[in-house]
Design a protein around this motif. Sequence first.
Motif, PDB file in Angstrom:
ATOM      1  N   UNK B  97       0.855  -1.169   0.000  1.00  0.00           N
ATOM      2  CA  UNK B  97       0.000   0.000   0.000  1.00  0.00           C
ATOM      3  C   UNK B  97       0.892   1.220   0.000  1.00  0.00           C
ATOM      4  N   UNK B 100       1.696   2.617  -3.472  1.00  0.00           N
ATOM      5  CA  UNK B 100       0.832   3.618  -4.091  1.00  0.00           C
ATOM      6  C   UNK B 100       1.212   5.017  -3.647  1.00  0.00           C
ATOM      7  N   UNK B 152      -5.979   6.447   2.080  1.00  0.00           N
ATOM      8  CA  UNK B 152      -6.435   5.129   1.662  1.00  0.00           C
ATOM      9  C   UNK B 152      -5.623   4.002   2.292  1.00  0.00           C
ATOM     10  N   UNK B 155      -4.317   2.861   8.684  1.00  0.00           N
ATOM     11  CA  UNK B 155      -4.828   1.648   9.320  1.00  0.00           C
ATOM     12  C   UNK B 155      -5.417   1.918  10.701  1.00  0.00           C
TER      13      UNK B 155
END
Lengths: 452, 452
Positions: B97, B100, B152, B155
């Motif tokens: 992640x 990105x 995005x 967590x």
Amino acid sequence: MPNHSEDAEKFLLAAKRSEIQALERLASSCELVTTVSDLVHQLQRERGISNIYLVSSGHRFAALRMEQIREGTCSADTFRQLLHDQYLQGDRCSSPRDMRLLNSIAYSLHGLDELEELRRHIDAFEVNALASTDAYCRLIAGLLSVVFEAADVADDPEVTRLLVALFNFMQAKEFAGQERAWGAIGFAGSRFDEKLHLRLEQLQDCQRRSLEVFLEFAGESEESSWQEIMHSEASRDLNRLRRVIAGLKNGEPISPEVSEVWYQLATTRIDAMHGVEDAMAARLLQVSRQRVADAQSELGHHRAQLQKMKSSDWGRVPALAVLFDPEVPGLYGRAEAAAVPTLHGQNLTHSLYDLIRSQVAHIQKVNEELEETRRALTERKLIERAKGVLMRNLRLSEDDAYRTMQQRAMEMNLRLADVAQKIIEIGNQRSAAKPGGGSARPRSTTGDGKPV
Amino acid sequence: MPNHSEDAEKFLLAAKRSEIQALERLASSCELVTTVSDLVHQLQRERGISNIYLVSSGHRFAALRMEQIREGTCSADTFRQLLHDQYLQGDRCSSPRDMRLLNSIAYSLHGLDELEELRRHIDAFEVNALASTDAYCRLIAGLLSVVFEAADVADDPEVTRLLVALFNFMQAKEFAGQERAWGAIGFAGSRFDEKLHLRLEQLQDCQRRSLEVFLEFAGESEESSWQEIMHSEASRDLNRLRRVIAGLKNGEPISPEVSEVWYQLATTRIDAMHGVEDAMAARLLQVSRQRVADAQSELGHHRAQLQKMKSSDWGRVPALAVLFDPEVPGLYGRAEAAAVPTLHGQNLTHSLYDLIRSQVAHIQKVNEELEETRRALTERKLIERAKGVLMRNLRLSEDDAYRTMQQRAMEMNLRLADVAQKIIEIGNQRSAAKPGGGSARPRSTTGDGKPV
């Protein structure tokens, strides 16, 4: 010389390297799952054998049990060693999703630490078959939750699908093992009462539901291996025996040979299922390692391209390639964007910008696939959580809770996941209204919410 | 001595440490977002000033522009320095992640590299106001995508909500900046044609929609700050002027003072919005750092407990605490599980098992909250992707695509996200049927699919 700063280049490479690191981590989780699959199988065998040993007051399976304990210990050692090498060596990087995996490992290890003591209890006949089986079930549930967490934190679409398929298959096999155990207990007591009949029926339902999810996520080869088992002679015989048992009245006398046949047929099926598990685990390892190799070769390609740009004219991109790229939306509504003179006719390929764009496309593709898989997973989890809410609040059985939701979805013309969402929302409001309600009891590591 | 292996303990601590690492990483992403928010604001000012500079053929805002360029350069240097310190130093760990986030940083840096050249083009009047604005929009969109990626991949539930609120607020402010630009361009050309009226209206719609999402995820303090701006005199004046502009006929003469007023009012509002952004960014930093501190103190607590166990009787837990725990489901249907003698009356608190269980409860709570936030995000992304499919396949405008989906949802009595899911599925089938269709055109870094 390329007209971009070193940093943009560094971040392009850092992005690829971070993908490689994550894929490597995923590959090692897959290796762990393979080991867990074997350990669970050994413990299931030990559970079944110990069951018969206890029921026969030590007359049967004494030697077999010793042998099986050796196998189990060996498998547990492999598991511990792998954990040690993979997770406790050096300064391993992690994410909060790793936290869940690591904590479920801690739980499983703690359970494994107690296995010795459980075995001593069995040696001394200090536990009965039921309590012993129960204890093995907890240990196995803890190990299954390791597989669940590995599946839940995977970030590659195909690997995620395989892990979800494998987890559900392992879950189904565990239900099959519990069905075998209840059967054995029923034969030992020479009676199948109504409660026991219901439990056997429900465990068959549980297997069906786990296998449905398995089939939703599995590949063709796994599916056809499973079809083979389903249509095998052993499965047909087992189904016949299931019907015989279902027909037994409370206290009806049963010949001891039937018990033997039950154990054998159930075991044959479980062993065949382990064969499918092994094949799936092998494919999982292969796919996850292939992902790492692919990403590494892409990194090599990036590096080669950047090198070429430095040594030749290839890197020469028109100065405003990024900011004037008509393919990227800029000012809202400026669709008629004319080509900017400096850009006209220039070749944009083989530039840093090109590499960044291709990486964007790669990320987007992986991400969309992953999101689709995840959406399916999230919905399954919602349905399980809602089932738990209904079971607690309305004191329903698992099956009744599920059927209630299905019926609601039909009546209201909604999807099952949407009904589940509503049930959870209402449940949250209720437990918020009752002080101390709802959140007071800690959820189990292994039970509800782990159904995927 | 406690009767558990060292490894179970090590994994308990490793789990907590992995949470800390991840929260630290999240805190540094939040710091990055704060820097991006400032840089975007500077670039929005530079865009507006450059616009007036170009339109007035360099007669107006020449000095102001130089000053603003200095500010912007300073802000960009801070951004670059932070990136360097946080991401390129040492062997930083990462997840896919992160890939990105890192790739969107590479894109933004590449865009920033071109800013110098863009400024030279403006100096030499080699671009017109429209092309210049367009280029700044791309640069800003790239930076916004950095904030999007940070949101995005977060967590932590509360940090995620704040990041999503901030991203949407920044998005709304950017639409406000584009509205100001189109207004300025309209005044400069002394005409507001139908197309321009439509664009202004759509940009106001876009602001509304982004602000709706902002309000869904923002906290009370952000919400009330926004209400204040909405009900300020400047906002009322701006709304009045918007209506005046909307009433202007094609080619109707406009006094130059109105243009001045438009620019001033729009700027006042945008600056006030930046104040909210700053407050949100400060809270984001505070919350994310608090999370790290909390997790660190929990780790300290774990360590202290484990130490106590070693030095006293506290760690003495009955041998089969885990495997015979009646609160954890074992064998299916064995609800009547009797308390096992060894366990009876023993105090289970202050054991390793207790620590593992409390960590399980913590993980589950965080996870459920996160899943609820994520579900809202995933649905928003689905809706945006479906909008994109309709826009491409039926050649609809963004607004019409959205309204079409809303209508379908009403007619079919479905949730908007479910309609979106169906549209995407049908879209996928179509592009699979057409060879080369659908996936041929790479998606943009900034446009559709980034709406959350």
